[in-house]
Scaffold this motif. Structure first.
Motif, PDB file in Angstrom:
ATOM      1  N   TYR A 292      11.050  16.904 -33.879  1.00  0.00           N
ATOM      2  CA  TYR A 292      10.258  17.691 -34.813  1.00  0.00           C
ATOM      3  C   TYR A 292       9.383  16.824 -35.715  1.00  0.00           C
ATOM      4  CZ  TYR A 292       9.193  20.419 -38.990  1.00  0.00           C
ATOM      5  OH  TYR A 292       8.551  21.000 -40.045  1.00  0.00           O
ATOM      6  N   GLY A 293       9.911  15.691 -36.165  1.00  0.00           N
ATOM      7  CA  GLY A 293       9.175  14.870 -37.120  1.00  0.00           C
ATOM      8  C   GLY A 293       8.142  13.952 -36.497  1.00  0.00           C
ATOM      9  N   GLU A 294       7.996  13.977 -35.186  1.00  0.00           N
ATOM     10  CA  GLU A 294       6.995  13.129 -34.536  1.00  0.00           C
ATOM     11  C   GLU A 294       5.586  13.552 -34.943  1.00  0.00           C
ATOM     12  OE1 GLU A 294       7.755  10.494 -32.801  1.00  0.00           O
ATOM     13  OE2 GLU A 294       9.899  10.899 -33.045  1.00  0.00           O
ATOM     14  N   PRO A 295       4.661  12.608 -35.068  1.00  0.00           N
ATOM     15  CA  PRO A 295       3.312  12.945 -35.554  1.00  0.00           C
ATOM     16  C   PRO A 295       2.617  14.044 -34.761  1.00  0.00           C
ATOM     17  CG  PRO A 295       3.645  10.574 -35.551  1.00  0.00           C
ATOM     18  CD  PRO A 295       4.834  11.153 -34.870  1.00  0.00           C
ATOM     19  N   VAL A 296       2.737  14.020 -33.418  1.00  0.00           N
ATOM     20  CA  VAL A 296       2.008  14.994 -32.599  1.00  0.00           C
ATOM     21  C   VAL A 296       2.555  16.404 -32.829  1.00  0.00           C
ATOM     22  CG1 VAL A 296       1.457  15.709 -30.243  1.00  0.00           C
ATOM     23  CG2 VAL A 296       1.393  13.278 -30.868  1.00  0.00           C
TER      24      VAL A 296
END
Length: 631
Positions: A292-296
């Motif tokens: 969830y916290g990934e930039p994309v």
């Protein structure tokens, strides 16, 4: 001959029902959307066995008398545990858990879907007259999926807070029932309100607080606001009696340290403010869905939120839906509460409020109050779909399909049990044997749970995550366990939130447990018979050691006998001569309160003819419609 007349416009606050689809299709599709979302999200959790994760704790044959007897702390789990215990009289405990989890998605998805359908009538009639048949169903599907597939639901599910999510699922129903108060008779309106509050009644005090926040401003915004507000408060009080009355005599205290421990935190690259806007920001990093916290994915989620909020603003500007002002105020208030714990002055203010009155304790978990904003974003996404489907065209259909599935696309970490994090397991044989041994003993006395730590990792639980010790709910009598909560802070430190059970605090004072092992202090370990005498004075008849520990404090002790011994659970019995215990009685006042609530729910269902607050609306026509009456 036929006479023609122009129909009267619908009364304020009573949205017209759009004639865009047949009743059978419109009635079944909302439930189907919610159920499919639930199956995709839960995946393996729907199989046999128990999903154990943080606060999500179901046990075989939960004891109803033990639940109703309660504890000395705040009765947070009495409504939900009582319902689960009652259902386990008819169904296996793991089946009850499966139904409870699936109900969150089914009720929530259907509620948001139907609320969008009810509110969209004036918009279609006045602003989008060329919208094709079925457009409103597509918009409802988008709202339903968005409401149950977002970071708020994912993070609360991974925290194991199924009861809170059940109350969250009921919010669209509660809001719809409040809207109908404007045109309903008081008795019918109250019945609809109580029906819609059934999920909140099961969920407990947090769910009732969320219901008050989400629908309270709406009750004050529409016509007949004084009457509506009084009915709403009365309905809230009726469904709150099972936990409200015990709380008045529980003697529980709320630790102000919780203001720091449960403050919202960043789980995206956009900081705490951006994370909250995206409906994330939970205080426990272990509850963040994978990826969830990934930039994309975070950027995709941000774009979806921007589209949804734009759709809500466009809807407010074009047709002023019945819930527009009230729900907007609720979302703003909830977002403000979530922000309180972000800054140091805000945390100090919260701590001061909690120190002044324990009733302010629910405000410490600020991220919880994003629920109204989640409903705003869901309805806003549905409004965007309505706008796209003004004129049927292929590219618009493609765009609508994408928008309906967008919540799933931008949050893939919730798919199939959060990537296997919600996997069911079976209780080992020694746990069931210990439960049966205690149930077979009709003598009074509590069960002490050791090691002295509420949450622990279980080797047999599958997913390596801490869970509330199952032994705390396994037995059919009062349990004494450490209800303190240790929470890691963002700077690497730890905050200990003191528990609320006065009797447990007394047990900790006398046992002086070792912080490392969680076992009684060295002096008591060196003298097991003195330990047995101390336990008897506390009213303890059994000791459940639910972890592999050194057995030196019971080996060779004459006053502590082994009843069940397994790999990670040992049940000890204290010699009867030391026991000073009375049978746990259920307060007559609390029983009366529970019966009043159950009676009110049964009356409301019989009165409204519905299991929830969405009664079938009466046929209405919009301004400008013509009707023919045969002469």
């Amino acid at each position: 001959m036929t006479a023609r007349y122009r129909a009267r416009p619908p009364s304020p606050g009573a949205p017209a029902r759009p004639a865009t689809a047949s009743r059978p299709t419109a009635g079944l599709l909302p439930w189907l959307v919610g159920a499919v979302a639930g199956v995709l999200a839960l995946g393996p959790a729907l199989g046999r066995g128990y999903v154990l994760r943080y606060d999500m704790l179901f046990v075989p044959e939960l004891s109803l008398p033990a639940v109703l007897a309660g504890t000395d702390g705040f009765p947070r789990a009495i409504p939900s545990d009582a319902v689960v215990a009652a259902l386990t009289l008819l169904l296996p405990g793991d089946v009850v858990q499966t139904l409870a989890l699936l109900a969150v998605f089914t009720l929530g998805g259907a509620g948001a879907f139907r609320l969008l359908v009810r509110l969209s009538g004036p918009l279609l009639a006045a602003r989008l007259p060329d919208a094709p048949q079925g457009a409103v169903l597509a918009a409802g599907a988008a709202a339903g999926v968005a409401y149950v597939w977002n970071p708020f639901v994912a993070e609360r599910l991974l925290l194991g807070q199924w009861a809170v999510l059940l109350g969250y699922a009921g919010l669209p129903w509660v809001l719809g029932a409040v809207v109908r108060l404007a045109s309903a008779r008081p008795t019918a309106g109250l019945a609809g309100l109580v029906c819609s509050l059934v999920p909140a009644a099961v969920g407990g005090f947090s769910s009732v607080v969320l219901s008050a926040l989400t629908a309270g401003p709406q009750a004050l915004a529409g016509p007949r606001r004084c009457r509506n507000a009084a009915l709403f408060v009365f309905a809230l009080a009726l469904v709150s009696l099972p936990w409200l009355l015990p709380s008045l005599t529980s003697g529980a205290a709320t630790d102000p340290a919780g203001a720091e421990a449960f403050a919202a935190r960043s789980d995206t690259p956009f900081g705490v403010l951006g994370s909250l806007l995206l409906l994330g920001g939970v205080w426990n990093s272990g509850a963040v869905p994978p990826g969830y916290g990934e930039p994309v994915t975070a950027l995709a989620r941000l774009l979806l939120c921007a589209v949804s909020l734009t759709g809500w603003a466009w809807w407010l500007w074009r047709s002023r839906p019945a819930v527009g002002i009230g729900l907007s105020v609720s979302a703003a208030l909830g977002f403000g509460v979530a922000l309180l714990g972000v800054s140091a002055p805000g945390r100090e203010f919260l701590a001061a409020l909690i120190g002044l009155w324990p009733g302010f304790g629910p405000l410490r978990d600020g991220q919880l109050y994003l629920a109204p904003l989640a409903l705003v974003q869901a309805l806003g996404l549905g409004a965007v779909v309505l706008w796209l489907l003004r004129v049927l065209a292929l590219w618009r259909v493609v765009a609508v399909v994408f928008l309906v599935l967008a919540p799933v696309v931008v949050l893939p970490g919730l798919l199939w049990g959060a990537g296997g994090r919600l996997s069911p397991v079976a209780y080992p044989g020694e746990w069931l044997a210990a439960q049966e041994a205690v149930a077979a003993d009709d003598r009074p006395g509590a069960v002490l749970i050791l090691p002295w730590s509420a949450y622990r990792g279980l080797d047999w639980s599958g997913e390596p995550v801490v869970v509330l010790d199952p032994a705390t709910k396994l037995f059919d009598r009062r349990t004494l366990w450490n209800d303190d909560l240790s929470v890691g802070t963002a700077d690497g430190g730890r905050v200990v939130v003191t528990g609320e059970d006065a009797r447990a605090r007394e047990a900790a004072r006398l046992l002086e447990p070792d912080p490392e092992s969680g076992l009684p202090g060295p002096e008591l370990l060196a003298d097991p018979d003195a330990l047995a005498e101390l336990l008897g004075g506390l009213g303890v008849r059994y000791v459940a050691v639910s972890a592999p520990v050194d057995n030196r404090f019971w080996s060779g002790a004459e006053e502590l006998s082994v009843v069940v011994e397994g790999v990670d659970l040992t049940l000890l019995e204290v010699s009867d001569q030391h026991i000073n215990a009375d049978k746990d009685d259920i307060s007559g006042l609390e029983v009366t309160g529970g019966l009043v609530t159950v009676g009110a729910i049964i009356w409301s269902m019989a009165r409204s003819g519905s299991s929830l607050g969405f009664q079938r609306p009466q046929p209405q026509t919009v301004r400008g419609a013509r009707k023919e009456i045969p002469k």
